[in-house]
Design an enzyme around this catalytic site. Sequence first.
Site, short mmCIF file in Angstrom:
data_model
loop_
_atom_site.label_atom_id
_atom_site.label_comp_id
_atom_site.label_asym_id
_atom_site.label_seq_id
_atom_site.Cartn_x
_atom_site.Cartn_y
_atom_site.Cartn_z
CG PHE A 1 -1.72 1.41 1.41
CD1 PHE A 1 -1.92 1.79 1.08
CD2 PHE A 1 -1.25 1.27 3.05
CE1 PHE A 1 -2.89 3.03 1.28
CE2 PHE A 1 -1.80 2.99 3.49
CZ PHE A 1 -2.23 3.70 2.63
CB THR B 1 0.60 -8.80 2.30
OG1 THR B 1 1.81 -7.92 3.13
CG2 THR B 1 0.67 -10.07 3.87
CE1 TYR C 1 26.28 -8.03 -7.59
CE2 TYR C 1 24.42 -8.95 -9.42
CZ TYR C 1 25.54 -7.67 -9.80
OH TYR C 1 26.34 -7.47 -10.08
CG LEU D 1 8.21 1.66 3.06
CD1 LEU D 1 9.15 1.86 2.34
CD2 LEU D 1 7.01 2.03 2.94
CB SER E 1 6.95 -4.15 7.12
OG SER E 1 6.59 -4.77 8.79
CE1 TYR F 1 4.54 -4.39 11.30
CE2 TYR F 1 3.21 -2.64 13.22
CZ TYR F 1 3.98 -3.06 11.91
OH TYR F 1 4.30 -1.82 11.05
P1 NAD Z 1 1.62 -3.67 3.31
O1 NAD Z 1 1.50 -4.85 3.31
O2 NAD Z 1 0.79 -3.14 2.68
O3 NAD Z 1 3.04 -3.18 2.56
C1 NAD Z 1 4.15 -4.46 2.90
C2 NAD Z 1 4.51 -4.87 2.18
O4 NAD Z 1 5.73 -5.73 2.31
C3 NAD Z 1 4.04 -6.63 1.24
O5 NAD Z 1 3.47 -5.34 -0.53
C4 NAD Z 1 3.88 -7.44 0.98
O6 NAD Z 1 4.82 -8.62 0.29
C5 NAD Z 1 6.06 -6.81 1.54
N1 NAD Z 1 6.56 -7.82 2.34
C6 NAD Z 1 6.76 -8.60 3.01
N2 NAD Z 1 7.78 -9.32 3.63
C7 NAD Z 1 9.11 -9.53 2.29
C8 NAD Z 1 9.80 -9.69 2.32
N3 NAD Z 1 9.84 -10.42 3.19
N4 NAD Z 1 10.44 -9.41 1.27
C9 NAD Z 1 10.22 -8.73 0.28
N5 NAD Z 1 8.70 -8.09 0.50
C10 NAD Z 1 7.83 -8.68 1.56
O7 NAD Z 1 1.79 -2.53 4.66
P2 NAD Z 1 1.65 -0.50 4.57
O8 NAD Z 1 0.70 -0.49 5.06
O9 NAD Z 1 2.04 -0.95 3.12
O10 NAD Z 1 3.37 -0.72 5.65
C11 NAD Z 1 4.87 -0.66 4.41
C12 NAD Z 1 5.44 0.19 5.79
O11 NAD Z 1 4.59 0.83 6.14
C13 NAD Z 1 5.76 -1.03 6.86
O12 NAD Z 1 6.97 -1.33 6.74
C14 NAD Z 1 4.95 -1.01 7.95
O13 NAD Z 1 5.24 -1.53 8.69
C15 NAD Z 1 5.05 0.55 7.85
N6 NAD Z 1 3.94 1.01 8.73
C16 NAD Z 1 2.73 1.16 8.08
C17 NAD Z 1 1.15 1.85 8.59
C18 NAD Z 1 -0.15 1.56 7.95
O14 NAD Z 1 -0.93 2.37 8.73
N7 NAD Z 1 -0.10 1.60 6.47
C19 NAD Z 1 1.57 2.21 10.41
C20 NAD Z 1 2.77 2.10 10.44
C21 NAD Z 1 3.94 1.67 10.03
#
Ligand code: NAD
Length: 316
Positions: free
Chosen positions: A11, A35, A62, A73, A75, A145
């Site tokens: 996202f 995800t 690499y 990002l 996670s 987390y």
């Molecule tokens: P999201 O789940 O939409 O995006 C996370 C992406 O990481 C996904 O596309 C997933 O496939 C990818 N991913 C997970 N593990 C992976 C791996 N081992 N290798 C490669 N890709 C991997 O989440 P988001 O809401 O877009 O969050 C993005 C970042 O912002 C995260 O680090 C999250 O912790 C942080 N964050 C988001 C929020 C929020 O409200 N959306 C709040 C606090 C922190």
Amino acid sequence: MRVLITGGAGFIGSHLCDYFLEKGHTVIAMDNLVTGSTRNIEHLIGHERFLFIKHDVTEYIYLKGPIDAVLHLASLPSPVDYLRHPIKTLKVGALGTHKTLGFALAKGARYLLASTSEVYGDPEVHPQPESYWGHVNPVGPRGVYDESKRFAEAMTMAYHRAHGLDTRIVRIFNTYGPRMRLDDGRVVPNFIKQALLGEPLTVYDSGERTRSFCYVSDLVDGIYRLLMSDEVEPVNLGNPCEITIREFAEKVKEIAGSTSPITYITPADDRTRDDPRTRRPDISKARRILGWEPKVSLDEGLRLTVEWFREYLGLK
Ligand code: NAD
Ligand code: UDP
């Protein structure tokens, strides 16, 4: 700049890809799609300054050529996802952060870690300034987390101190907008989908917990400013406009023009264990050093998000 964005098919990551491309940079998005979805970046496929690489960032990274910035990002931030994949969550926060830091060091790139308000846990200080060390249960279900991000912050600072890596840490508070996954279990997609489909809005427990919701365009602008600044210590980014989940349900209904009822349920699983009772960012530091503050009101951001979900669900 030529930048690597991990979690780029997620996202926030996909919005960052758009933002960096609009600023004229070259973007490499890396994601293992655990995800995330290529649907979030399909409009970028074929763009001459964009490349997508499917890769798990807990494995060695690499890439040929220079890289100027790495934004980490990747996670599993949604409670439903990290409860389902607790070990993957810890691994991407620990091993994934280590690999991306090592990669940034090898390239001489600037590094930005996407951390979270969850490092404050169920906070005893309100609103939360960056100086607050938090109140996290390390062995509770949410610990996978929260602790993965706390470790990631410690690792990032260690690379800064030990290797002189140029690092940034953003503590992101609840962010919402188009491209949130419909079934990621977070309150925004849950309520909007329920409101649009005429289903009951599922408020957990009494709905007295609070959150402060930031629209995604404000967040990506703040992340960009932080990357371009010289601030190494963590910076909160979020919208301080705080609301109870009960009020939030009412607001979503109103904006979606929905007649769905609101139900109060106690989930039988671990979803609400250690669920923070309150959360609101203190953004004085971001205001001061980045000249940043959110511009999009909750009503406006929700209108844009509801419209996106309406289209996504084929309801117009
Ligand atoms: P999201 O789940 O939409 O995006 C996370 C992406 O990481 C996904 O596309 C997933 O496939 C990818 N991913 C997970 N593990 C992976 C791996 N081992 N290798 C490669 N890709 C991997 O989440 P988001 O809401 O877009 O969050 C993005 C970042 O912002 C995260 O680090 C999250 O912790 C942080 N964050 C988001 C929020 C929020 O409200 N959306 C709040 C606090 C922190
Ligand atoms: N929540 C809710 N109903 C839902 C989903 C979430 O009442 O269908 C509550 C959840 O218990 C929490 C708040 O909404 O108190 C925000 O949850 P979310 O998962 O979006 O993010 P969190 O801030 O907990 O990471």
